[in-house]
Design an enzyme around this catalytic site. Structure first.
Site, PDB file in Angstrom:
ATOM      1  N   TYR A  59       0.838  -1.192   0.000  1.00 57.19           N
ATOM      2  CA  TYR A  59       0.000   0.000   0.000  1.00 57.19           C
ATOM      3  C   TYR A  59       0.878   1.249   0.000  1.00 57.19           C
ATOM      4  CZ  TYR A  59      -3.954  -3.010   1.318  1.00 57.19           C
ATOM      5  OH  TYR A  59      -4.926  -3.977   1.345  1.00 57.19           O
ATOM      6  N   ASN A  68       1.286  10.958  -4.686  1.00 57.44           N
ATOM      7  CA  ASN A  68       0.250  11.680  -3.967  1.00 57.44           C
ATOM      8  C   ASN A  68       0.556  11.617  -2.475  1.00 57.44           C
ATOM      9  OD1 ASN A  68      -2.334  12.359  -2.712  1.00 57.44           O
ATOM     10  ND2 ASN A  68      -3.140  12.186  -4.785  1.00 57.44           N
ATOM     11  N   ARG A  73      -3.824   4.559   3.738  1.00 60.27           N
ATOM     12  CA  ARG A  73      -5.240   4.256   4.014  1.00 60.27           C
ATOM     13  C   ARG A  73      -6.114   4.654   2.822  1.00 60.27           C
ATOM     14  NH1 ARG A  73      -7.182   5.348  10.041  1.00 60.27           N
ATOM     15  NH2 ARG A  73      -7.133   3.118  10.391  1.00 60.27           N
ATOM     16  N   ASN A  82     -13.012  -0.681  -5.682  1.00 59.40           N
ATOM     17  CA  ASN A  82     -12.663  -1.152  -7.029  1.00 59.40           C
ATOM     18  C   ASN A  82     -13.877  -1.809  -7.689  1.00 59.40           C
ATOM     19  OD1 ASN A  82     -11.600  -2.368  -9.295  1.00 59.40           O
ATOM     20  ND2 ASN A  82     -10.061  -3.546  -8.211  1.00 59.40           N
ATOM     21  N   CYS A  90      -6.448  -5.328  -7.582  1.00 59.68           N
ATOM     22  CA  CYS A  90      -6.271  -4.874  -6.200  1.00 59.68           C
ATOM     23  C   CYS A  90      -5.803  -6.011  -5.291  1.00 59.68           C
ATOM     24  CB  CYS A  90      -7.542  -4.228  -5.672  1.00 59.68           C
ATOM     25  SG  CYS A  90      -8.996  -5.276  -5.731  1.00 59.68           S
ATOM     26  N   HIS A  91      -5.972  -7.256  -5.721  1.00 57.90           N
ATOM     27  CA  HIS A  91      -5.498  -8.381  -4.918  1.00 57.90           C
ATOM     28  C   HIS A  91      -3.973  -8.408  -4.822  1.00 57.90           C
ATOM     29  CE1 HIS A  91      -5.613  -9.873  -9.081  1.00 57.90           C
ATOM     30  NE2 HIS A  91      -4.621 -10.683  -8.722  1.00 57.90           N
ATOM     31  N   SER A  96       2.999  -3.501   3.994  1.00 55.28           N
ATOM     32  CA  SER A  96       4.457  -3.339   3.889  1.00 55.28           C
ATOM     33  C   SER A  96       5.219  -4.403   4.687  1.00 55.28           C
ATOM     34  CB  SER A  96       4.885  -1.938   4.325  1.00 55.28           C
ATOM     35  OG  SER A  96       4.462  -1.685   5.631  1.00 55.28           O
ATOM     36  N   GLU A 119      -1.266 -16.849  -9.288  1.00 49.32           N
ATOM     37  CA  GLU A 119      -0.253 -16.087 -10.020  1.00 49.32           C
ATOM     38  C   GLU A 119       1.169 -16.492  -9.640  1.00 49.32           C
ATOM     39  OE1 GLU A 119      -0.999 -11.867  -9.956  1.00 49.32           O
ATOM     40  OE2 GLU A 119      -3.115 -12.135 -10.445  1.00 49.32           O
TER      41      GLU A 119
END
Length: 131
Positions: A59, A68, A73, A82, A90-91, A96, A119
């Protein structure tokens, strides 16, 4: 003409999903970003263009790529809203500390884990080991 465009989107989506579930990375169909914020569009496009099949991003690193100053969050909010899970991957966004993080699509973490393992990403006790 609208019927042709709609059919093209559906045909492209069908090809994408067939290939995805065969384990092949395929260019996703064009996505209509009308009606979503610029920030959500930017974050979605980063996921589509830079985080390939079999890769993950945290994230906090996604915030940096989005250039940005918002917090990670806000990325979680973008992921939660999404409209096209799997197409906008998004999966592939994790914490971190390499924990899987949340997933708001059907069946939550069970689905996220399945998609990541599909994957080729190794996960043990909700921790991602292949980055």
């Amino acid at each position: 003409e609208n019927n042709y465009v709609g059919k093209k989107y559906l045909d492209d989506s069908e090809v994408f999903f067939k290939n995805y579930f065969k384990g092949l990375q395929t260019k996703p169909p064009n996505i209509d970003y009308e009606g979503i914020s610029n920030y959500r569009r930017v974050v979605s496009q980063i996921l589509l263009k830079k985080i390939n099949f079999g890769a993950v991003i945290s994230y906090s690193n996604l915030v940096i790529l989005a250039n940005n100053p918002r917090s990670s969050r806000s990325i979680g909010t973008v992921m939660r809203k999404n409209p096209c899970p799997i197409l906008i991957p998004c999966h592939r966004v994790i914490k971190s500390n390499n924990e899987m993080g949340n997933y708001s699509f059907k069946s939550g973490l069970k689905t996220k884990k399945w998609l990541l393992e599909h994957e080729g990403i190794m996960i043990k006790k909700n921790v991602v080991y292949k980055i």
